[in-house]
Design a protein around this motif. Structure first.
Motif, short mmCIF file in Angstrom:
data_model
loop_
_atom_site.label_atom_id
_atom_site.label_comp_id
_atom_site.label_asym_id
_atom_site.label_seq_id
_atom_site.Cartn_x
_atom_site.Cartn_y
_atom_site.Cartn_z
N ASN A 439 0.84 -1.18 -0.36
CA ASN A 439 -0.05 0.57 -0.13
C ASN A 439 1.31 1.48 0.02
O ASN A 439 0.82 1.91 -0.77
N LEU A 440 2.09 1.45 0.52
CA LEU A 440 2.62 2.57 0.55
C LEU A 440 3.47 2.39 -0.53
O LEU A 440 4.41 3.71 -0.93
N LEU A 441 4.26 1.53 -1.07
CA LEU A 441 5.46 1.23 -2.50
C LEU A 441 4.64 0.37 -3.50
O LEU A 441 4.88 -1.09 -3.27
N PRO A 442 3.71 0.67 -4.75
CA PRO A 442 2.76 0.10 -5.24
C PRO A 442 3.92 -1.20 -6.39
O PRO A 442 3.07 -1.33 -6.26
N ALA A 443 4.82 -0.12 -6.24
CA ALA A 443 6.02 -1.15 -7.38
C ALA A 443 6.22 -2.00 -6.44
O ALA A 443 6.83 -3.10 -7.72
N LEU A 444 6.10 -2.17 -5.39
CA LEU A 444 6.25 -3.96 -5.01
C LEU A 444 5.06 -4.53 -5.27
O LEU A 444 3.94 -4.24 -4.73
N ASP A 573 3.96 5.20 9.09
CA ASP A 573 3.30 4.41 10.19
C ASP A 573 4.06 2.80 9.41
O ASP A 573 3.63 2.92 8.72
N THR A 574 3.62 2.40 11.00
CA THR A 574 3.70 0.59 10.72
C THR A 574 2.43 -0.52 10.18
O THR A 574 1.47 0.65 10.44
N GLU A 575 2.31 -1.03 10.47
CA GLU A 575 0.79 -1.48 10.20
C GLU A 575 0.21 -1.40 11.74
O GLU A 575 -1.01 -1.53 12.09
N TYR A 576 0.79 -1.56 12.71
CA TYR A 576 0.00 -0.51 13.47
C TYR A 576 0.25 0.50 14.26
O TYR A 576 1.25 1.10 14.32
N SER A 577 -0.40 1.10 13.15
CA SER A 577 -0.10 3.03 13.39
C SER A 577 -0.49 3.61 14.65
O SER A 577 0.37 4.75 14.66
N ASN A 578 -0.62 3.23 16.20
CA ASN A 578 -0.94 3.33 17.06
C ASN A 578 1.22 3.43 17.75
O ASN A 578 0.59 3.86 18.66
N LEU A 585 10.93 3.66 7.72
CA LEU A 585 11.41 4.56 6.36
C LEU A 585 11.62 4.46 5.16
O LEU A 585 12.37 3.42 5.43
N ILE A 586 10.16 4.56 3.59
CA ILE A 586 10.44 3.99 2.38
C ILE A 586 11.41 5.14 2.44
O ILE A 586 11.17 6.04 2.18
#
Length: 599
Positions: A439-444, A573-578, A585-586
């Motif tokens: 979701n964060l890096l659609p190229a993957l 954020d990681t998948e655990y946004s809280n 870091l991308i």
């Protein structure tokens, strides 16, 4: 009137008493310093783990990340465009010629480390995307004509305009690599059936054999040494085929024992029968019980081929007989033979080793060296015997591909704290993480990313979660961490041991994506972050990506240093946004060209 103690005759007695008092004072002072030293040492030892990131003397983590300043890294000279620090031909003359050991890893000392950015070749372009890249690459990305000129009659590759074309030829592939592998499949049915999954190709050329096997469900580590002209591994990685720099010489290859289902040598020019067959003992170590060793080329089929090998038929027959005797002594059986192929199979159990006598050659190894220990570990002229405690290690007991990917291997129990529950949890965790990463890096997950490295894996969960994407993953296990690489291979994945205080065994610009999970937290007490990041930049392709999963402290620190690397980074954020303890870091590396070439 002076007292008795003050009379002139008393001075010698006073001096005699002062000597032992002075000595006692010195002894007491020294003892106090000794106790103080012990106290300080133990205090530092006790608090080291907790406070180390804040008190390190290294510049990049000596101060809070909020006070750090970007480092401006200069460009390396154009003669460093293919710089491989630990296999640098410019340093070879410093090392001996014995068994080509100068081609093994010899990393530069700290004071010789380069603190500059390796430039791409002039005219470099983003690599051709997979799967088209298997058949062609840009000439300017690997601008070497040596193979084209020297091997033109063998059809390894040819130059057409701005591209190199790979027609699938080779020394032993006169009808193409496809026909070659077809014959191999006839000799080893396990390739078709999913029994054979992991392979190693020694002396890989441009890795056409490994590339052909990808479509047949076999994942190959293609291995070749660094050289001045051929750039074999660089061609392989430019094509999107797994490969690593290495040579069978005096030290073990960076893989655990009992890893590969199949090992292959197609006229790889390794003198298997010399030095007491010591190179064969390494093949024996890394092959899984019941695994196959395939040899095509001298001295196989010597009856029909000897004229082209600059030798006599008698010499070739003697060499083949010696090879068969050595392999028999190592509990290999001749499994199949046809034309230029000979296939041996390693014993599936320990019954053969139990029958070896004390004067057998090579002898069985004692227990003084761990069979899995393979980071700067010298060869031993003995056989590493599989553990009797591992009942399901043999190839016949390994689940077929792709089932083996998600079944907890027996070797999980050898990892500290490891069990099937932890394995399944790790597997599930990475499925969730990869979904978030995409979701964060659609190229993957698209053909924009092909060559991937997981820089500090545990069980290969990151790679397993990407199995349906058009990528291959090099799983790296720290040579100083828990040894879980055997589990990675048991799953049907590939990887290598490595110490990130040193350079990885690959060319510059060979990976599209680097991923790390807590690597700086685990290794920053040994390795300078600056040099780790410079190494990541060296092996990352221009326009390639980095996913860093770390504590907030290290994410902030790397974000600052990355500016000097010409990376564009975003905190996520990681998948655990809280959670505030861990962040992502991308980053993406910019494509830049050396200023010295700009006109």
């Amino acid at each position: 009137m002076k007292s008795k103690d003050m009379k002139p005759g008393s001075n010698p007695d006073k001096s005699s008493r002062m000597v032992p008092m002075s000595l006692m004072f010195v002894v007491l002072c020294g003892f106090s310093f000794y106790l103080g030293g012990i106290y300080c040492s133990e205090k530092n030892k006790f608090f080291k783990k907790e406070v180390e990131p804040k008190v390190e003397s290294r510049k990049e983590i000596a101060v809070p990340s909020s006070q750090m300043k970007p480092i401006a890294f200069p460009e390396c000279g154009s003669d460093y465009q293919d710089y491989t620090p630990c296999t640098d031909p410019k340093r070879w003359r410093k090392y001996g010629n014995y068994r080509l050991s100068f081609m093994e890893r010899h990393c530069p000392p700290m004071f010789e480390r380069k603190e500059c950015l390796v430039p791409p070749p002039e005219g470099y372009k983003s690599p051709i995307k997979w799967p088209k890249s298997r058949d062609e690459c840009w000439y300017r990305n690997v601008p070497y004509n040596w193979i084209n000129n020297q091997k033109s009659n063998q059809n390894w590759l040819r130059k057409e305009g701005e591209k190199f074309i790979f027609p699938g030829g080779g020394t032993m592939f006169p009808r193409g690599v496809g026909a070659y592998v077809d014959l191999m499949e006839d000799l080893i049915p396990g390739i078709k059936e999913g029994t054979v999954r992991t392979a190693i190709d020694t002396g890989c050329g441009v890795a056409s054999w490994g590339g052909e096997l990808l479509d047949r469900g076999v994942l190959t580590v293609s291995l070749a040494p660094r050289d001045n002209h051929e750039a074999q591994v660089q061609f392989a990685l430019e094509r999107g085929i797994p490969a690593i720099l290495g040579i069978i010489s005096t030290q073990r290859l960076p893989f655990p024992a009992n890893s590969f289902d199949l090992a292959h040598c197609s006229r790889c020019l390794i003198p298997w029968t010399e030095f007491g067959g010591i190179y064969l003992t390494e093949i024996h170590r890394i092959l899984r019980p019941g695994g196959f060793w395939v040899l095509s080329g001298p001295p196989v089929n010597y009856e029909n081929r000897w004229r082209g090998w600059n030798t006599t038929v008698e010499e070739q027959k003697a060499d083949f007989d010696k090879l068969k005797k050595l392999l028999s002594g190592m509990c290999f059986k001749l499994y199949n033979k046809k034309d230029d192929f000979a296939v041996w199979q390693k014993s599936s159990d320990n019954s053969c080793y139990d029958q070896l006598s004390l004067d057998s050659y090579p002898p069985k190894c004692d227990d003084s060296v761990d069979p899995d220990s393979a980071w700067y570990v010298p060869f031993r002229s003995c056989l590493t015997i599989p553990s009797q405690n591992l009942k399901k290690l043999a190839l016949k007991s390994t689940p077929k591909w792709p089932d083996r990917l998600h079944i907890a291997p027996e070797r999980v129990s050898l990892v500290p704290g490891g069990n099937s529950g932890l394995f399944k949890h790790d597997d599930s965790k990475w499925k969730v993480r990869i979904k978030h990463y995409k979701n964060l890096l659609p190229a993957l997950g698209s053909n924009q990313i092909r060559n991937v490295m997981d820089m500090n894996t545990l069980f290969g969960g990151f790679a397993a979660a990407l199995i349906d994407s058009p990528v291959w993953v090099m799983n790296v296990v720290s040579s100083y961490g828990p040894n879980s690489l055997g589990v990675v291979y048991d799953r049907g994945l590939i990887g290598s041991y490595h110490d990130w205080c040193e350079a990885f065994s690959t060319y510059p610009r060979t990976y599209d994506l680097l991923h790390l999970d807590g690597l700086f937290t685990a290794e920053s007490h040994r390795c300078e972050i600056k040099y780790m990041l410079l190494e990541m930049d060296r092996i990352l392709r221009p326009n390639g990506h980095v996913i860093i999963r770390e504590s907030v402290y290290f994410v902030d620190a790397v974000d600052i240093i990355a500016k000097g690397l010409r990376w564009n980074c975003q905190k996520q954020d990681t998948e655990y946004s809280n959670t505030e303890k861990e962040k992502l870091l991308i980053c993406q590396k910019k494509l830049w060209y050396s200023k010295s070439r700009q006109h």
